[in-house]
Motif scaffolding. Sequence first.
Motif, PDB file in Angstrom:
ATOM      1  N   ARG A   1       0.848  -1.206   0.000  1.00  0.00           N
ATOM      2  CA  ARG A   1       0.000   0.000   0.000  1.00  0.00           C
ATOM      3  C   ARG A   1       0.878   1.249   0.000  1.00  0.00           C
ATOM      4  NH1 ARG A   1      -3.335  -3.342   3.367  1.00  0.00           N
ATOM      5  NH2 ARG A   1      -2.396  -2.573   5.302  1.00  0.00           N
ATOM      6  N   VAL A   2       1.955   1.186   0.761  1.00  0.00           N
ATOM      7  CA  VAL A   2       2.922   2.292   0.767  1.00  0.00           C
ATOM      8  C   VAL A   2       3.491   2.492  -0.631  1.00  0.00           C
ATOM      9  CG1 VAL A   2       5.231   2.945   1.561  1.00  0.00           C
ATOM     10  CG2 VAL A   2       3.542   2.104   3.205  1.00  0.00           C
TER      11      VAL A   2
ATOM     12  N   PRO B   1       3.982  12.119  -0.214  1.00  0.00           N
ATOM     13  CA  PRO B   1       5.420  12.412  -0.282  1.00  0.00           C
ATOM     14  C   PRO B   1       6.261  11.451   0.563  1.00  0.00           C
ATOM     15  CG  PRO B   1       4.170  14.443  -0.014  1.00  0.00           C
ATOM     16  CD  PRO B   1       3.185  13.322   0.133  1.00  0.00           C
ATOM     17  N   GLU B   2       5.706  11.017   1.697  1.00  0.00           N
ATOM     18  CA  GLU B   2       6.445  10.112   2.575  1.00  0.00           C
ATOM     19  C   GLU B   2       6.641   8.721   1.964  1.00  0.00           C
ATOM     20  OE1 GLU B   2       3.916  12.886   5.154  1.00  0.00           O
ATOM     21  OE2 GLU B   2       3.685  11.744   3.293  1.00  0.00           O
TER      22      GLU B   2
ATOM     23  N   GLU C   1      -0.618   7.664  10.845  1.00  0.00           N
ATOM     24  CA  GLU C   1      -0.967   9.074  10.672  1.00  0.00           C
ATOM     25  C   GLU C   1      -0.845   9.538   9.223  1.00  0.00           C
ATOM     26  OE1 GLU C   1       3.419   8.940  11.936  1.00  0.00           O
ATOM     27  OE2 GLU C   1       1.549   7.836  12.328  1.00  0.00           O
ATOM     28  N   VAL C   2      -0.431   8.633   8.304  1.00  0.00           N
ATOM     29  CA  VAL C   2      -0.297   8.990   6.885  1.00  0.00           C
ATOM     30  C   VAL C   2      -1.056   7.960   6.046  1.00  0.00           C
ATOM     31  CG1 VAL C   2       1.294   9.540   5.004  1.00  0.00           C
ATOM     32  CG2 VAL C   2       1.997   9.931   7.371  1.00  0.00           C
ATOM     33  N   PRO C   3      -2.369   8.107   5.954  1.00  0.00           N
ATOM     34  CA  PRO C   3      -3.157   7.149   5.158  1.00  0.00           C
ATOM     35  C   PRO C   3      -2.780   7.225   3.684  1.00  0.00           C
ATOM     36  CG  PRO C   3      -4.510   9.029   5.803  1.00  0.00           C
ATOM     37  CD  PRO C   3      -3.214   9.151   6.558  1.00  0.00           C
ATOM     38  N   PRO C   4      -2.475   6.096   3.059  1.00  0.00           N
ATOM     39  CA  PRO C   4      -2.052   6.102   1.650  1.00  0.00           C
ATOM     40  C   PRO C   4      -3.134   6.635   0.723  1.00  0.00           C
ATOM     41  CG  PRO C   4      -1.553   3.993   2.691  1.00  0.00           C
ATOM     42  CD  PRO C   4      -2.454   4.738   3.629  1.00  0.00           C
ATOM     43  N   GLN C   5      -2.701   7.454  -0.244  1.00  0.00           N
ATOM     44  CA  GLN C   5      -3.570   7.945  -1.308  1.00  0.00           C
ATOM     45  C   GLN C   5      -3.001   7.390  -2.620  1.00  0.00           C
ATOM     46  OE1 GLN C   5      -6.326   9.864  -0.259  1.00  0.00           O
ATOM     47  NE2 GLN C   5      -5.440   9.246   1.711  1.00  0.00           N
ATOM     48  N   TYR C   6      -3.871   6.910  -3.480  1.00  0.00           N
ATOM     49  CA  TYR C   6      -3.398   6.102  -4.612  1.00  0.00           C
ATOM     50  C   TYR C   6      -3.535   6.811  -5.962  1.00  0.00           C
ATOM     51  CZ  TYR C   6      -3.822   2.678  -0.891  1.00  0.00           C
ATOM     52  OH  TYR C   6      -3.703   2.021   0.301  1.00  0.00           O
ATOM     53  N   GLY C   7      -2.743   6.336  -6.911  1.00  0.00           N
ATOM     54  CA  GLY C   7      -2.774   6.872  -8.272  1.00  0.00           C
ATOM     55  C   GLY C   7      -1.379   7.258  -8.722  1.00  0.00           C
ATOM     56  N   VAL C   8      -1.312   8.238  -9.608  1.00  0.00           N
ATOM     57  CA  VAL C   8      -0.041   8.819 -10.045  1.00  0.00           C
ATOM     58  C   VAL C   8      -0.179  10.334  -9.968  1.00  0.00           C
ATOM     59  CG1 VAL C   8       0.787   6.938 -11.509  1.00  0.00           C
ATOM     60  CG2 VAL C   8      -0.831   8.581 -12.446  1.00  0.00           C
ATOM     61  N   LEU C   9       0.949  11.018  -9.782  1.00  0.00           N
ATOM     62  CA  LEU C   9       0.908  12.467  -9.592  1.00  0.00           C
ATOM     63  C   LEU C   9       0.456  13.205 -10.850  1.00  0.00           C
ATOM     64  CD1 LEU C   9       4.116  12.976  -7.418  1.00  0.00           C
ATOM     65  CD2 LEU C   9       1.721  13.085  -6.679  1.00  0.00           C
ATOM     66  N   LYS C  10       0.663  12.584 -12.022  1.00  0.00           N
ATOM     67  CA  LYS C  10       0.091  13.114 -13.261  1.00  0.00           C
ATOM     68  C   LYS C  10      -1.051  12.174 -13.641  1.00  0.00           C
ATOM     69  CE  LYS C  10       4.584  14.828 -14.815  1.00  0.00           C
ATOM     70  NZ  LYS C  10       5.677  14.646 -15.800  1.00  0.00           N
ATOM     71  N   PRO C  11      -2.262  12.461 -13.198  1.00  0.00           N
ATOM     72  CA  PRO C  11      -3.376  11.516 -13.352  1.00  0.00           C
ATOM     73  C   PRO C  11      -3.616  11.118 -14.801  1.00  0.00           C
ATOM     74  CG  PRO C  11      -3.987  13.309 -11.871  1.00  0.00           C
ATOM     75  CD  PRO C  11      -2.684  13.693 -12.506  1.00  0.00           C
ATOM     76  N   ALA C  12      -3.982   9.853 -14.990  1.00  0.00           N
ATOM     77  CA  ALA C  12      -4.235   9.332 -16.336  1.00  0.00           C
ATOM     78  C   ALA C  12      -5.482   9.954 -16.946  1.00  0.00           C
ATOM     79  CB  ALA C  12      -4.375   7.814 -16.288  1.00  0.00           C
ATOM     80  N   ASN C  13      -6.516  10.146 -16.139  1.00  0.00           N
ATOM     81  CA  ASN C  13      -7.784  10.733 -16.592  1.00  0.00           C
ATOM     82  C   ASN C  13      -8.387   9.994 -17.791  1.00  0.00           C
ATOM     83  OD1 ASN C  13      -7.857  12.667 -14.580  1.00  0.00           O
ATOM     84  ND2 ASN C  13      -6.767  14.188 -15.778  1.00  0.00           N
TER      85      ASN C  13
ATOM     86  N   ASN D   1      -1.823  18.463  -3.583  1.00  0.00           N
ATOM     87  CA  ASN D   1      -2.359  18.031  -2.288  1.00  0.00           C
ATOM     88  C   ASN D   1      -2.978  16.649  -2.463  1.00  0.00           C
ATOM     89  OD1 ASN D   1      -3.664  17.586   0.122  1.00  0.00           O
ATOM     90  ND2 ASN D   1      -4.641  19.601   0.217  1.00  0.00           N
ATOM     91  N   VAL D   2      -2.294  15.628  -2.007  1.00  0.00           N
ATOM     92  CA  VAL D   2      -2.760  14.258  -2.250  1.00  0.00           C
ATOM     93  C   VAL D   2      -4.022  13.924  -1.465  1.00  0.00           C
ATOM     94  CG1 VAL D   2      -0.429  13.475  -2.780  1.00  0.00           C
ATOM     95  CG2 VAL D   2      -1.304  13.251  -0.435  1.00  0.00           C
ATOM     96  N   TYR D   3      -4.353  14.740  -0.470  1.00  0.00           N
ATOM     97  CA  TYR D   3      -5.562  14.489   0.325  1.00  0.00           C
ATOM     98  C   TYR D   3      -6.780  15.230  -0.217  1.00  0.00           C
ATOM     99  CZ  TYR D   3      -2.209  12.611   3.657  1.00  0.00           C
ATOM    100  OH  TYR D   3      -1.207  11.884   4.241  1.00  0.00           O
ATOM    101  N   ASN D   4      -6.566  16.010  -1.245  1.00  0.00           N
ATOM    102  CA  ASN D   4      -7.673  16.804  -1.779  1.00  0.00           C
ATOM    103  C   ASN D   4      -7.520  16.959  -3.292  1.00  0.00           C
ATOM    104  OD1 ASN D   4      -9.968  18.437  -1.904  1.00  0.00           O
ATOM    105  ND2 ASN D   4      -8.793  20.310  -1.506  1.00  0.00           N
ATOM    106  N   PHE D   5      -7.719  15.844  -3.998  1.00  0.00           N
ATOM    107  CA  PHE D   5      -7.715  15.916  -5.454  1.00  0.00           C
ATOM    108  C   PHE D   5      -8.934  15.173  -5.969  1.00  0.00           C
ATOM    109  CE2 PHE D   5      -5.642  11.887  -4.650  1.00  0.00           C
ATOM    110  CZ  PHE D   5      -6.022  11.064  -5.695  1.00  0.00           C
ATOM    111  N   ARG D   6      -9.319  15.456  -7.174  1.00  0.00           N
ATOM    112  CA  ARG D   6     -10.551  14.901  -7.734  1.00  0.00           C
ATOM    113  C   ARG D   6     -10.237  13.661  -8.562  1.00  0.00           C
ATOM    114  NH1 ARG D   6     -13.559  19.945 -10.394  1.00  0.00           N
ATOM    115  NH2 ARG D   6     -15.439  18.736  -9.955  1.00  0.00           N
ATOM    116  N   LYS D   7     -10.783  12.557  -8.145  1.00  0.00           N
ATOM    117  CA  LYS D   7     -10.569  11.309  -8.870  1.00  0.00           C
ATOM    118  C   LYS D   7     -11.285  11.345 -10.216  1.00  0.00           C
ATOM    119  CE  LYS D   7      -9.970   8.234  -4.896  1.00  0.00           C
ATOM    120  NZ  LYS D   7     -10.469   7.000  -4.226  1.00  0.00           N
TER     121      LYS D   7
END
Length: 422
Positions: free
Chosen positions: A190-191, A197-198, A224-236, A290-296
């Motif tokens: 999952r990590v 960033p971590e 304290e760092v719940p994993p957020q998934y995907g890639v930083l440049k979203p495939a869309n 912001n990995v905690y606030n992006f639109r899937k």
Amino acid sequence: MESYATALLYATPFFIGLVLIEILYGRFVKDQKHNLMDTVSSLSSGLTNVVKDSLGLVLILVSYPFLLEHLALVEIKATWLVWVVAFIALDFAGYWNHRLSHHINFFWNQHVIHHSSEEFNLACALRQPVSNLLGYYALLLIPAALLGVPNQVIAILAPIHLFAQFWYHTQHIGKMGFLEYVIVTPSQHRVHHAINPEYIDKNLGQIFCVWDRMFGTFQEELDEVPPQYGVLKPANTWNPIIINFQHLWRLIQDAWRTKSYWDKLRIWVMPTGWRPEDVKEKYPIAIIKNVYNFRKYQPEASNSLKGYALFQLIITMVLMLFMFYNYTDIGFDGLLLFGAFIFVGIYGYTTLMDRKSYAVWIEVIRGVGGLALIYFTNDWFGINTYFSIGSYLVALYFLVTIFGAIYFTYFEKSFATPDLVS
């Protein structure tokens, strides 16, 4: 290739069955980790990968038997020891191959598909590439070749090593005690899939986590760092074939656009994400900050479209399994044509899932092409030998494809514009 196709004939339903069990379990515990369209996209990606691999569509730069013949310093007899040595060598090679894929621009293109899902589940484990067209993996097996590990042992263990990486793509299994110090676990993986960033570029091991601990790439999953998934440049997009070549297309564009000849050359081997300064300024690419606030990515879709996408996935998988079952009798030329129908089909219905208006033309042309082939051959790659009305059922499928594409393009226009939802 025939033996590989036979193995896939049995392995594919097994893995799909495990995905279904995870979906049912998530529903039972009211903690669903699957989004239907994302899961269809993931499984469709898996189908493209196994079809491509079964056809042997790769340029081998160097083979393991060649290295074994010219580099072996000793010869290990076929005892239990050779299997242990071979498995460790495979895992060591897998770690460095994985690390290359995460750290070099060109190699990232063949791995980005695996990380492109914004969910994390067993289905995303099947997001495997069709863009890995250069066979260089044997170079990473030089230690095994030096030790004289027989080619037959590597050939048997390689698919086992690959399949053993499936189970830990899940959020339903927590930390596993002392095993966290030995093998790659769901928590560790999952990590690896997270974009926090971590967690970026951590836990690159495939079976054993010892390599990450040795080479400084290990990171524990933090409460304290719940994993957020995907890639930083979203495939869309839900289209796995487009995802396979998105990054490569960006590299080609950047190499063409930059004025620096040095940058045109080095962009391919620079760290993942590196871009020439002049291109980066003139042609910015959106990156998740912001990995905690992006639109899937989740274009609106009616229940009927979701059902249709699932129908297309199931029929495509059935056709692919028939291709593997009748692999020898179809012949290589027939297999290439059959594989083309599967690829175009997946491209078509996933583009329809994206709500792209041009999807109708892909699907209509595919449907008409399939009907024409059945008409002129009075068969569908030998299916009538096993099932007397088989080609009629395939023809019916192509008719449904044609009318489905027309319906979802022209009669559900209200859903034609993709909206991203959080």
